[in-house]
Design a protein around this motif. Sequence first.
Motif, mmCIF file in Angstrom:
data_model
loop_
_atom_site.group_PDB
_atom_site.id
_atom_site.type_symbol
_atom_site.label_atom_id
_atom_site.label_comp_id
_atom_site.label_asym_id
_atom_site.label_seq_id
_atom_site.Cartn_x
_atom_site.Cartn_y
_atom_site.Cartn_z
ATOM 1 N N ILE A 378 0.837 -1.200 0.000
ATOM 2 C CA ILE A 378 0.000 0.000 0.000
ATOM 3 C C ILE A 378 0.869 1.246 0.000
ATOM 4 O O ILE A 378 0.634 2.189 -0.766
ATOM 5 N N THR A 381 2.205 1.733 -3.466
ATOM 6 C CA THR A 381 1.271 2.288 -4.441
ATOM 7 C C THR A 381 1.066 3.774 -4.171
ATOM 8 O O THR A 381 0.924 4.564 -5.105
ATOM 9 N N ASN A 382 1.089 4.142 -2.871
ATOM 10 C CA ASN A 382 0.976 5.560 -2.541
ATOM 11 C C ASN A 382 2.107 6.367 -3.167
ATOM 12 O O ASN A 382 1.890 7.382 -3.820
ATOM 13 N N GLN A 517 -4.995 0.005 -3.627
ATOM 14 C CA GLN A 517 -4.779 0.328 -2.222
ATOM 15 C C GLN A 517 -5.989 -0.001 -1.365
ATOM 16 O O GLN A 517 -5.867 -0.596 -0.295
ATOM 17 N N ALA A 779 -2.883 0.880 7.173
ATOM 18 C CA ALA A 779 -3.270 0.678 5.776
ATOM 19 C C ALA A 779 -4.451 1.572 5.424
ATOM 20 O O ALA A 779 -4.497 2.187 4.356
ATOM 21 N N ALA A 783 -4.575 4.400 2.562
ATOM 22 C CA ALA A 783 -5.556 4.339 1.467
ATOM 23 C C ALA A 783 -6.362 5.627 1.407
ATOM 24 O O ALA A 783 -6.636 6.150 0.318
ATOM 25 N N GLY A 786 -4.383 8.214 -0.136
ATOM 26 C CA GLY A 786 -4.313 7.955 -1.570
ATOM 27 C C GLY A 786 -5.541 8.491 -2.286
ATOM 28 O O GLY A 786 -5.442 9.189 -3.294
#
Lengths: 894, 111
Positions: A378, A381-382, A517, A779, A783, A786
């Motif tokens: 995660i 991806t951020n 995410q 997480a 998210a 994000g």
Amino acid sequence: MSARDQGPPAWVQGILLRCLPPGSVGRSMVGDLHEEFTADLRTGGRARAVLRYLRKAVSVGIRFAGRGPLRPAPLGPRGNDPGGAMSALWHDLRLSVRLLVRRPGLTLAAVVSLGLGIGANASIFTLVNTILLKPLPYPEARDLVGVFRIDPEVTGPHPTPDRLSGLFAVPYEVHRDWVHMSHAFTAAGGYATDEATLMEESGPASVIVCLMTSGAFAALGIAPELGRTFLPGDNRVGAPPQAVLSYGLWQRRFGRDRGVLGREVNVDGTDFTVVGVMPWGFAFPNAGVRLWISFPDEYKTSPVRNAGYMQVVARLAPGITLEAAQRDVDEVARRIGEVHPEEAKDGIGLFPLKDLTVAGRGLGLGVLMGAVTLVLLIACTNIAGLLLVRASERRREIGVRRALGAGGRRLVFQQLSESLLLSLLGGAAGWGLARVGMVPFLSLMPRELPRINEVRVDSGLLLVAGAFALLTGLLTGLLPALKTAATPIASAVQEGGRSLAGGRSTSRTQSGLVVTQIALAFVLLAGAGLFVRSMMELLAVDPGFRAEGIVVASVDPPADQRTDESALVFLQEMQERLRALPGVEEVGAANQMPFSGGWSAPPVSVETSEGIWEGIRHFAVVLPTYHAAMRIPIVEGRGLSPDDDAGSEPVVVLSETLARFMAPEGSPLGMRVRVETRGDSIWRTVVGVAGDVVYRLNYAPQGMFYVPVAQRPGRVGNWVIRTSGDPAVLMGGIRRVAEEMNPGAAPTLRVLKDAIEDSQAVVASRFSVLLLGSLAGLAGILAILGVYGVLAYLVQLRSRDIGIRLALGAESGRILKTVLRRGLVMVGLGVGIGTALSLALGRVTQSALFGVRAWDPLTLTAAGLALLASVLAASYLPARRAATVDPVEVLKGE
Amino acid sequence: MTPRFLGEFEQIVLLAILQSRDEAFAVSILRELDRRAGRPVSRGTLYKTLERMEAKGLVAWSTEDGTPERGGHPRRKFTVTARGIGALEESRATLLKMWEGLEGAEEGSPS
């Protein structure tokens, strides 16, 4: 003073010279710092001068590395740097440093989230590596095996180490047969851990000891720090009692006195001569053991073959495989079966010692490792999302560089160098976090976790963090890098970096990342929810007795009162004295109790409606008041009574599960049972049935026998004291009685309720809840960030569109809804994919859960709703900003 | 083009160079800034300012050979160019004009 001591640190100077402008400008600056350093050195100490120098060097270096004009590397015709690859690399790195320094907020956010992810991964990986992957800390540890008795009826012909859990141990006599008859081992021996009272200068203390034979020490192959371990002669009947100390005990009790050999330690009233000290870190079979003692003669002379209290460890002979050794012990089992026909059905199983040590732990650690990996993904991806935005902001610059002939590979590298730099910074932060946090983290781990004492916070951690950093660098940089390389030259330059086309494609990729995410966060959140429910289920288990108001005390008779008769007298007196304490309602005792370690399960013969059944069942020797004190109901017949003594008919009370087993339809009252321990093989008549109890929360109730101690004298040391008031108040009185009754022992007292809440299953699940919960929280936050990021970017990108629409009369409420809908779509997709993932993972997590299904719809829905709510909240800010765009301002900018 | 007005920090640095006379090296300028203006300045800021003012033609520098105390690194001696002096004077005149008739006002301006 040497020449080296007169100057400032050369490496700092080297770095500075590289950061500063070339030629005499930069060199003069370095000279200025040098001059002041020389002056500082004259007036103060070197340390102070170096510190001041460093401060100034950083001040200068940062100004010129971060605020200087951006100078992309000079590019040759095909993007090849004329100065060579190294110089190009250096240029790229410098450019990256500047880009990062220019946006400190973004850089900090990235480094912190990567640091958390990498730190968590490095810590857990170190744990997993030490516990599951690394060989045991013995020479040629792969050759070490545990030897077990296999009862095909109970374990099946091919049991796994997880199912053995010490239940199928053997007595001394059988172990001796194995050791003597097998040919596959260079050394083999038995051991058994026990709680014992060690006489200390400050009084008796309760410690864990391990009874060992010389063969067990020989098999492990660890040389003592001092003196010797046991010799084969020490196994003979009549050999003097001997002890080998752990390093810790030697240090604490004897101040590492090398003259300790030959002195005596008193364990449970017997003096043992110290013959050796083991080195630091020797923790067999677990880290709790304080000393190893030789087996007393009573074990060696006992003819009993069907009990079980010791385990056997062996070292395979060189060149012998596990399979060959298994064939050898099969032959041993066959020959034993010829001499002892009642054992003919038993087999002997070999398992690698490591598998036995970590049996049942792989899954929990696997779930943990999976969870931290998800968090890192995660975070990745951020960061990838952030870099993507950055890359699309630099579309024009990149287009120009491509137009000027920069090769795609070169641009990819530039992009990668930025993400690698970020992840290396994150790796450093993660390493720091892991280093600082590892020790407190380890103290949170369930105590029963094997090999936890072997976990080291050392250079290995740095290596692991570094590896994770490189991996994340590649993961986060690759997508933006590939997009960069694919930037079409003409369009990028023409658009002037302002067009929507590039931005739209970026925001699509970014949305994809955010959906990923959310999906990953959902898996974690649902997992955490499942473990919370699993723990609630555990704590809600009805143990079959009322734990409230009970104090459990372990008090054995003194060493000189352990004959059958005197032990009975001791029990009676102890019971009367405890009963006399104010507030005490009832006092019972048993040789084994729920939530206090393992249970012995002797072989039994049982009359059933279909004949005699033979097998293994749990049994407890109790005072007749035991059931009343525990509030275990008697559901049929009668409970045990004081009249059931040596002179009356031998009786037994069954648990409900066993009653159903013996008499599925009718009543078991009047049927007979024979328990075979210590040569006790008389038939007993069933007089009553007691309610089922669980002895561990996550185990189903077992078939059990209760035998009155008066009819089967023995060590009954677990006292159950029920009070009407607060059990904690009673502790002092109980301790006083215990100490008066056995002045040499250290009674251990616990409130039963606490013992249940601290029991292995609850602690392990509390630990999972704590860890998974915080990981899921992390997480979730990532998210949410994000989603916020992608929507904010989108709104900024489309503010012109929105402005025009507003100017043309669109309602701001509709704009708000459009942006919120976008958030909703992302969270919907994310939760959908997350649910699928959770269901797929369910098969793995299921066995770590208790009383709740891995696809529990309630938990999954709750996790989905929680994500939905928080993501919508995160979408609201950018949505409002979009709705309040001032058309005049936006269009003025055009 | 001569800048119409210098920033405050630029003025102070230019004046510190003039005050240091023949000793206008970076180290002495810093000392002068600290002593007279009571303003400890970070090295990075000073170098950046000097670089900027050089680009504007307000200061110039010459190189002198290094000494052992400097580890053999050269040192730069700064001078204020004619353009710099002009800018300083202009800034001073502007300030004075703005102050005209306000002397003493800072003590008791009506409020």
